[in-house]
Design an enzyme around this catalytic site. Sequence first.
Site, PDB file in Angstrom:
ATOM      1  N   GLY A  50      47.147 -80.525  30.185  1.00 46.49           N
ATOM      2  CA  GLY A  50      47.858 -79.296  30.500  1.00 46.49           C
ATOM      3  C   GLY A  50      47.739 -78.969  31.975  1.00 46.49           C
ATOM      4  O   GLY A  50      46.877 -79.519  32.668  1.00 46.49           O
ATOM      5  N   CYS A  82      42.286 -85.157  29.553  1.00 48.57           N
ATOM      6  CA  CYS A  82      42.478 -84.388  30.782  1.00 48.57           C
ATOM      7  C   CYS A  82      42.057 -82.928  30.575  1.00 48.57           C
ATOM      8  O   CYS A  82      40.871 -82.643  30.471  1.00 48.57           O
ATOM      9  CB  CYS A  82      43.918 -84.524  31.257  1.00 48.57           C
ATOM     10  SG  CYS A  82      44.170 -84.046  32.978  1.00 48.57           S
ATOM     11  N   TYR A  83      42.989 -81.990  30.486  1.00 48.85           N
ATOM     12  CA  TYR A  83      42.613 -80.606  30.218  1.00 48.85           C
ATOM     13  C   TYR A  83      41.816 -80.504  28.923  1.00 48.85           C
ATOM     14  O   TYR A  83      40.877 -79.705  28.808  1.00 48.85           O
ATOM     15  CB  TYR A  83      43.852 -79.716  30.140  1.00 48.85           C
ATOM     16  CG  TYR A  83      43.558 -78.248  29.889  1.00 48.85           C
ATOM     17  CD1 TYR A  83      43.303 -77.391  30.957  1.00 48.85           C
ATOM     18  CD2 TYR A  83      43.513 -77.736  28.600  1.00 48.85           C
ATOM     19  CE1 TYR A  83      43.014 -76.043  30.729  1.00 48.85           C
ATOM     20  CE2 TYR A  83      43.227 -76.400  28.363  1.00 48.85           C
ATOM     21  CZ  TYR A  83      42.976 -75.550  29.430  1.00 48.85           C
ATOM     22  OH  TYR A  83      42.681 -74.230  29.205  1.00 48.85           O
ATOM     23  N   HIS A 122      45.093 -90.445  31.233  1.00 50.61           N
ATOM     24  CA  HIS A 122      46.088 -90.270  30.170  1.00 50.61           C
ATOM     25  C   HIS A 122      46.361 -91.602  29.457  1.00 50.61           C
ATOM     26  O   HIS A 122      47.178 -92.406  29.913  1.00 50.61           O
ATOM     27  CB  HIS A 122      47.392 -89.724  30.748  1.00 50.61           C
ATOM     28  CG  HIS A 122      47.309 -88.300  31.182  1.00 50.61           C
ATOM     29  ND1 HIS A 122      47.531 -87.249  30.315  1.00 50.61           N
ATOM     30  CD2 HIS A 122      46.998 -87.745  32.377  1.00 50.61           C
ATOM     31  CE1 HIS A 122      47.378 -86.109  30.960  1.00 50.61           C
ATOM     32  NE2 HIS A 122      47.045 -86.379  32.210  1.00 50.61           N
ATOM     33  N   GLU A 149      48.035 -92.032  26.855  1.00 48.73           N
ATOM     34  CA  GLU A 149      49.338 -92.012  26.182  1.00 48.73           C
ATOM     35  C   GLU A 149      50.471 -92.555  27.034  1.00 48.73           C
ATOM     36  O   GLU A 149      51.537 -92.907  26.506  1.00 48.73           O
ATOM     37  CB  GLU A 149      49.682 -90.587  25.707  1.00 48.73           C
ATOM     38  CG  GLU A 149      49.968 -89.581  26.817  1.00 48.73           C
ATOM     39  CD  GLU A 149      48.736 -88.863  27.327  1.00 48.73           C
ATOM     40  OE1 GLU A 149      48.876 -87.735  27.824  1.00 48.73           O
ATOM     41  OE2 GLU A 149      47.632 -89.437  27.229  1.00 48.73           O
ATOM     42  N   ASP A 201      72.017 -89.231  14.286  1.00 46.62           N
ATOM     43  CA  ASP A 201      71.106 -88.314  13.588  1.00 46.62           C
ATOM     44  C   ASP A 201      71.727 -87.774  12.306  1.00 46.62           C
ATOM     45  O   ASP A 201      71.138 -87.859  11.222  1.00 46.62           O
ATOM     46  CB  ASP A 201      70.718 -87.148  14.498  1.00 46.62           C
ATOM     47  CG  ASP A 201      70.237 -87.611  15.851  1.00 46.62           C
ATOM     48  OD1 ASP A 201      69.781 -88.768  15.946  1.00 46.62           O
ATOM     49  OD2 ASP A 201      70.326 -86.831  16.814  1.00 46.62           O
ATOM     50  N   LYS A 218      63.928 -90.109  18.034  1.00 42.52           N
ATOM     51  CA  LYS A 218      65.213 -90.809  17.968  1.00 42.52           C
ATOM     52  C   LYS A 218      65.076 -92.268  17.544  1.00 42.52           C
ATOM     53  O   LYS A 218      65.834 -92.759  16.711  1.00 42.52           O
ATOM     54  CB  LYS A 218      65.899 -90.734  19.341  1.00 42.52           C
ATOM     55  CG  LYS A 218      67.353 -91.179  19.327  1.00 42.52           C
ATOM     56  CD  LYS A 218      68.230 -90.070  18.803  1.00 42.52           C
ATOM     57  CE  LYS A 218      69.696 -90.386  18.931  1.00 42.52           C
ATOM     58  NZ  LYS A 218      70.532 -89.229  18.594  1.00 42.52           N
TER      59      LYS A 218
END
Length: 512
Positions: free
Chosen positions: A55, A82-83, A169, A171, A227, A368
């Site tokens: 964050g 991180c945060y 990070h 991710e 979708d 998606k």
Amino acid sequence: MIKDRIAILDFGSQYTQLIARRIRELGVYSEIFSYKIAPEELLRWGARGVVLSGGPESVFGVGSPVMDSRILDLGLPVLGICYGLHLLVHLRGGRVRPSGRREYGYGEFIQDGESLLFSGLPSQFGVWNSHGDRVEELPAGFRRIGFTKDEPNAAIAWEQERLYGVQFHPEVSHTELGKEIFANFLFRICGVRPTWTLANFVEETLETIRREVGTKKVLMALSGGVDSSVCALLLHRAIGSQLCCVFVDTGLLRKGEKELVERVFSQDLGIRLRVVDAGARFLRRLRGVADPEKKRKIIGRTFISVFREVAREVGNVGFLAQGTLYPDVIESGKVPHPAHVIKSHHNVGGLPQKMGFRLLEPLRNLFKDEVRQLGKELGLPPSLLYRHPFPGPGLAVRCLAPVTPSNLETLRQADAVLLEEMERSGWMERVWQAFAVLLPVRAVGVMGDQRSYGLTVAIRVVQSQDGMTADWVDLPKELLNRIAQRIVAEVPEISRVTYDITSKPPGTIEWQ
């Protein structure tokens, strides 16, 4: 029911959605929750582990987001990023302070001792950093398990309590072994199994749909995009003749849109389809409206008015189904955390409070690329499966000039030229999305030795994995030149073509 679940608490990171994606890619179901969630809710949901996102705030700042500290006492494994790391330290009595040197970008991470979090990984590997604070003093029970040149406590652990934190990070793709780090957290520390598959999702969702719908009928808002098409197939498999797909010709469609949808659903798939011509109504209500949020809300309300009319004719309709996806929900600020509204999607933030239907959104928690995989499993024809995303409000949010029949036709023709050239050159299947935008800008040109003063169109082509982030595509100069020449030659109202080279962030994919 999916038993092995990981909860992600969001503290405002631009990468929070990527955490969910990485965990799902490893076969484990994950969802994003507000940092304000109560410990009891996490247990009721069935969380087997918790990830605290990054964050932009500092834990010692006034008004910074802080979760309920009792979450750390639930006995669930926790990974702070991180945060999330700073918060873990802060809540456990350690000390976090501003760093003398902000660490941003690539860095070399070095392990310090053994840890389950880095089990089987090399002692040194590249990571991606983005932070201005640092852990100055570890809480009791924690030990350092890794560092970087500028961060002495880049990774910490209290193995006995299964509490972990990393400054970088894992991710993001820039971190070399991020997937392996998440795998260690999930399988070695949380002890979950990779049970999240689309096949399991289909089985569970079909059962949920049948139980929720009962004997009522369902109207499916079918746009012809991936979708809504996948959603329609899923519903058709679940409830058969109780489903009535409604395709609304809004007058805001791409060239050949209605004909394609009618052919695929009525002829190829044999799904009940009703086509409603409401173009005049949409254009009348959009007359003179320039603000994009107003456009989306007007379109949302107008869709609902059409569906109400169809529902009265069909009878016994209890639900309106939509192909809403997770990115739609996130960008509209409708996720269960305090997200900022980036834009209201007509099928989320643009809907009126009272509709007369219950919403049915079986794809609401999918990204998606997951929906495309699902469509492939369900047998959706390639003509729809691999179509580029098209916004529900259609050309209305790509027409920044006044939304009039003539301007829409100008945009429709320019867009058709672009897509035709992308298809012909082989680039169509190599990118996420390509489209034209009509700007409220006139530019001087020269045609046939005469001065012209026509409209300007912008071309947008991006690459993305799930629509949450996107990079502009560096198309070959020859292709761009051919697209521009054809548009100006074949669409007389246009005298200038520009190319949009803005990534997401800071821009969005669509202009409005």
